[in-house]
Enzyme design. Structure first.
Site, PDB file in Angstrom:
ATOM      1  CB  ALA A   1      49.806 -13.770  27.885  1.00 35.09           C
ATOM      2  CE  LYS A   2      42.725 -16.169  24.446  1.00 37.49           C
ATOM      3  NZ  LYS A   2      43.754 -15.862  23.431  1.00 37.49           N
TER       4      LYS A   2
END
Lengths: 270, 270
Positions: free
Chosen positions: B95-96
């Site tokens: 998802a960073k």
């Protein structure tokens, strides 16, 4: 929305206020919890009460994702409500995304096409090919983190890169990217003294400024050092406005707080 | 899941393969498009065909967000399917994410509690207080970007910060954060020669390595420089496995490709 349309709205409303729609079910008025979609009902009331005082709404996606699919539905209903009822408003998906090229394209599609936001915030760490897919969308805006409002900003953003702070390298480098005219930048209000240096690098760009209010930044200070001839600022306030009251008068009290900021802004624009 | 459980799984399966579930509706077999939830049906078939050859699945959230609420439902069904049917698998939400403290807490809640992933990827640009809320979760893991597999990695990550590359400063600094034992790091396979230096800073940490296959990185090279005595690597392959065929034999062909990598890994572990 074009940059010019945003500038016109700022002049018409005498406001460059952005309201952060960071809805926490633990903080909203209890009577809303009985409704079918408390997050949306809260947002709708806040928006109806403040739309003439602000030029932008900024839902932070974290607060919606935390409620899973229910939360995403509330986000979708909120953006659709703004786009239909108040199309002059500049909408920001505060998502801080960024990934390799083909993946960033999917994020851009999610926020610009599926949800139809005017802009999205992105993180710069992965560089050019993580941001350019967002910049490719015409009349959409990509708001890149430069110098953020939190303490952790000093961990890396202000580190010395060959004699220059990293956030300055980020600003300068981003200007060389394709369609960089679609860039805006996040600069925290808690670091007002930095605006002078930042304006030397990006004199014309819009800066989205969180940190006024709950985080302690000063509106007057930010404007003194950060404003350009087209204003060029979007000042965000979230908690200070939307949680001004947790009673049935929450929307009315939110309006009061928003108006205080708008009136201060009208004075400054004059 | 504890690190020890992950290590045991690696030894049992003789594999340190992670399969990236980056589902693009334009690339999956046409016959799936007629089903009620094509993304989930695709994932389910891939998972059933490969779960004994890999130790981890990594859906990249961008590919789900791009389909709005429908996409989030597919993501939820996918993670629930893995957790129920193959609980030994280490799950990664790619998802960073990363935001100021109270907001990062909401993201941590979204991925660790609501969706019940074992780990989530985060971006380091906003520093300590943007990452620590993730680290606070016991038996969950936070996988921070260090040196990514894309070209843009050279824009900022390898910049010289007082005589040291930024990604090294990121690695070193993160070791001082609270609960840093819950950290893993993303290091791209396309930069195999960097692993020697990275292992000097984080000898014991797990490294999640994208970029083998479609992006051109070599498994043998990465292992030569990056492996530690507990293996300490999760090698991701996405497109090379899941899109090995777009016919009705897609799951079978995915298994063939996954097995090639697993067998290479079994040789290396030996």
């Amino acid at each position: 929305m074009t940059t010019q349309q945003l500038q016109e709205q700022i002049q018409t409303k005498k406001s460059f206020l952005c309201i952060g729609l960071d809805v926490d079910l633990n903080k909203i008025p209890e009577h809303l919890l009985a409704t079918e979609d408390p997050i949306f009902e809260f947002n709708k009331a806040i928006i109806d009460a403040t739309h003439d005082l602000c030029v932008s709404y900024k839902p932070n996606t974290a607060f919606y994702e935390a409620y899973g699919i229910t939360g995403w539905k509330s986000l979708e209903k909120t953006i659709n409500y703004i786009n239909e009822k108040y199309p002059e408003i500049f909408t920001i998906a505060d998502a801080k995304r960024g990934d390799i090229g083909n993946t960033s394209s999917m994020y851009a599609r999610a926020f610009f096409k599926d949800l139809n936001f005017d802009s999205v915030t992105v993180a710069p760490y992965m560089g050019k090919d993580s941001v350019e897919p967002f910049l490719a969308f015409e009349d959409k805006h990509t708001i890149m983190l430069a110098l953020t409002s939190n303490e952790g900003a000093f961990d890396f953003q202000t580190q010395n890169v060959d004699g220059k702070e990293l956030y300055k390298v980020v600003l300068e480098t981003s200007k060389t990217w394709k369609n960089s005219q679609n860039l805006m930048y996040v600069v925290g209000a808690t670091k007002a003294e930095y605006f002078t240096e930042i304006r030397k690098i990006v004199p014309d760009s819009f800066l989205l400024v969180p940190g006024v209010g709950a985080q302690g930044g000063s509106l007057a200070e930010v404007c003194k050092y950060g404003m350009n001839e087209n204003v060029g600022l979007l000042i965000n306030s979230s908690r200070g406005i939307i949680y001004a009251s947790n009673g049935t008068d929450f929307a009315e009290k939110a309006r009061t707080e928003a108006m205080k900021l708008q009136q201060e802004m009208a004075e400054i624009i004059k």
